[in-house]
Design a protein around this motif. Structure first.
Motif, mmCIF file in Angstrom:
data_model
loop_
_atom_site.group_PDB
_atom_site.id
_atom_site.type_symbol
_atom_site.label_atom_id
_atom_site.label_comp_id
_atom_site.label_asym_id
_atom_site.label_seq_id
_atom_site.Cartn_x
_atom_site.Cartn_y
_atom_site.Cartn_z
ATOM 1 N N ALA A 136 0.940 -1.406 -0.034
ATOM 2 C CA ALA A 136 0.191 0.062 -0.050
ATOM 3 C C ALA A 136 0.826 1.218 0.055
ATOM 4 O O ALA A 136 0.645 2.421 -0.690
ATOM 5 C CB ALA A 136 -0.767 -0.026 1.233
ATOM 6 N N ALA A 137 1.918 1.345 0.722
ATOM 7 C CA ALA A 137 2.910 2.327 0.899
ATOM 8 C C ALA A 137 3.470 2.663 -0.597
ATOM 9 O O ALA A 137 3.509 3.801 -0.993
ATOM 10 C CB ALA A 137 3.797 2.010 1.814
ATOM 11 N N LYS A 138 4.004 1.548 -1.175
ATOM 12 C CA LYS A 138 4.460 1.867 -2.404
ATOM 13 C C LYS A 138 3.808 2.139 -3.497
ATOM 14 O O LYS A 138 3.956 2.955 -4.240
ATOM 15 C CB LYS A 138 5.324 0.389 -2.993
ATOM 16 N N ALA A 139 2.471 1.679 -3.436
ATOM 17 C CA ALA A 139 1.368 2.364 -4.415
ATOM 18 C C ALA A 139 1.311 3.579 -4.250
ATOM 19 O O ALA A 139 0.926 4.292 -5.219
ATOM 20 C CB ALA A 139 0.164 1.376 -4.261
ATOM 21 N N HIS A 140 0.938 4.155 -3.079
ATOM 22 C CA HIS A 140 0.554 5.468 -2.674
ATOM 23 C C HIS A 140 2.070 6.388 -3.206
ATOM 24 O O HIS A 140 1.348 7.400 -3.798
ATOM 25 C CB HIS A 140 0.439 5.672 -0.976
ATOM 26 N N PHE A 141 3.069 6.020 -2.894
ATOM 27 C CA PHE A 141 4.178 6.973 -3.464
ATOM 28 C C PHE A 141 4.409 6.633 -4.773
ATOM 29 O O PHE A 141 5.224 7.558 -5.254
ATOM 30 C CB PHE A 141 5.109 6.802 -2.573
ATOM 31 N N GLY A 142 4.186 5.363 -5.369
ATOM 32 C CA GLY A 142 4.613 5.243 -6.798
ATOM 33 C C GLY A 142 6.148 4.953 -6.806
ATOM 34 O O GLY A 142 6.881 5.193 -7.711
ATOM 35 N N ILE A 143 6.557 4.178 -5.646
ATOM 36 C CA ILE A 143 8.256 3.888 -5.730
ATOM 37 C C ILE A 143 8.117 2.491 -5.760
ATOM 38 O O ILE A 143 7.488 1.726 -4.781
ATOM 39 C CB ILE A 143 8.717 4.610 -4.538
ATOM 40 N N LYS A 144 9.170 2.109 -6.389
ATOM 41 C CA LYS A 144 9.609 0.527 -5.970
ATOM 42 C C LYS A 144 10.434 0.405 -5.058
ATOM 43 O O LYS A 144 11.581 0.973 -5.175
ATOM 44 C CB LYS A 144 9.927 0.069 -7.497
ATOM 45 N N ALA A 145 10.350 -0.637 -4.077
ATOM 46 C CA ALA A 145 10.994 -0.875 -2.957
ATOM 47 C C ALA A 145 11.058 -2.393 -2.460
ATOM 48 O O ALA A 145 9.917 -2.908 -2.477
ATOM 49 C CB ALA A 145 11.176 0.068 -1.759
ATOM 50 N N ASN A 146 12.135 -2.779 -1.968
ATOM 51 C CA ASN A 146 11.914 -4.354 -1.513
ATOM 52 C C ASN A 146 11.741 -4.187 0.002
ATOM 53 O O ASN A 146 11.180 -5.302 0.392
ATOM 54 C CB ASN A 146 13.568 -4.736 -1.516
ATOM 55 N N GLY A 147 11.892 -3.195 0.918
ATOM 56 C CA GLY A 147 11.383 -3.309 1.997
ATOM 57 C C GLY A 147 10.922 -1.772 2.701
ATOM 58 O O GLY A 147 11.236 -0.653 1.938
ATOM 59 N N TRP A 148 10.572 -1.822 3.960
ATOM 60 C CA TRP A 148 10.401 -0.470 4.626
ATOM 61 C C TRP A 148 11.314 0.449 4.392
ATOM 62 O O TRP A 148 11.516 1.676 4.084
ATOM 63 C CB TRP A 148 9.796 -0.587 5.942
ATOM 64 N N ASP A 149 12.745 -0.187 4.940
ATOM 65 C CA ASP A 149 13.910 0.622 4.838
ATOM 66 C C ASP A 149 14.191 1.284 3.631
ATOM 67 O O ASP A 149 14.810 2.479 3.397
ATOM 68 C CB ASP A 149 15.239 -0.583 5.380
ATOM 69 N N ALA A 150 14.016 0.405 2.567
ATOM 70 C CA ALA A 150 14.494 0.840 1.019
ATOM 71 C C ALA A 150 13.436 1.973 0.717
ATOM 72 O O ALA A 150 13.918 3.131 0.063
ATOM 73 C CB ALA A 150 14.361 -0.129 0.294
ATOM 74 N N LEU A 151 12.539 1.824 0.836
ATOM 75 C CA LEU A 151 11.190 2.747 0.909
ATOM 76 C C LEU A 151 11.627 4.075 1.502
ATOM 77 O O LEU A 151 11.411 5.351 0.721
ATOM 78 C CB LEU A 151 9.754 2.492 1.196
ATOM 79 N N VAL A 152 11.883 4.054 2.790
ATOM 80 C CA VAL A 152 12.186 5.233 3.466
ATOM 81 C C VAL A 152 13.492 6.107 3.032
ATOM 82 O O VAL A 152 13.354 7.218 2.664
ATOM 83 C CB VAL A 152 12.284 5.103 5.198
ATOM 84 N N THR A 153 14.491 5.174 2.482
ATOM 85 C CA THR A 153 15.648 5.896 1.957
ATOM 86 C C THR A 153 15.257 6.433 0.778
ATOM 87 O O THR A 153 15.824 7.932 0.439
ATOM 88 C CB THR A 153 16.573 4.719 1.534
#
Length: 167
Positions: A94-111
């Motif tokens: 849901a977080a990746k879909a909201h921001f439109g960012i591809k990430a493998n985990g929470w830490d990568a998404l935050v970075t």
């Protein structure tokens, strides 16, 4: 009975030059009154269009000010962290879909999010996101209304030109 004979006699007599001039003057007065009423209506319509135009400009200015305020508030926003994102979004998907960012985990998404916040606003806004859609719809509606107003203004100008040519 004397009056009846006078009125009958005057009705049967040909119109004098003075009577014809009075008739022409009356027709001119009526035509002038008609033109004044038409001009008044045209000017009223033009005033209404000007008010609508001003309202549309105010709407656009308000939208731009809201966007500027939002951009300024985004600049001062605290960097993202895993805990706040996990609280706001229950799943990483849901977080990746909201921001439109591809990430493998929470830490990568935050970075990636914190790195993206360092990018200039103009570069971030190149791709439309969900928050821009209502703004784009509102701008499209304003643009359609302005096109309609432009057509109405052209009609008013044409009517005024016709009135001016008739005089």
């Amino acid at each position: 009975m004397g009056n009846d004979s006078v009125s009958i006699a005057s009705a049967s007599q040909p119109a004098t030059l003075g009577d014809r001039l009075r008739g022409i003057a009356e027709e001119l007065r009526q035509e002038t009154d008609t033109q004044i009423k038409a001009t008044s209506r045209i000017l009223g319509a033009a005033a209404q269009m000007a008010q609508n135009h001003d309202r549309l400009i105010d709407d656009v200015v308000e939208m731009v000010e809201e966007d500027l305020d939002r951009m300024e508030s985004d600049k001062g926003a605290a960097p993202y962290d895993v805990a706040s994102l996990q609280q706001e979004f229950k799943t990483i998907k849901a977080a990746k879909a909201h921001f439109g960012i591809k990430a493998n985990g929470w830490d990568a998404l935050v970075t990636k999010l914190n790195r993206a916040s360092d990018i200039p606003t103009s570069a971030r806004n190149r791709t439309p996101n969900a928050t821009q859609e209502p703004i784009l719809e509102r701008l499209s509606a304003i643009e359609r209304e302005m096109i309609s107003l432009r057509g109405s203004m052209e009609q008013v100008v044409n009517l005024l030109q016709e009135l001016a040519q008739q005089r």
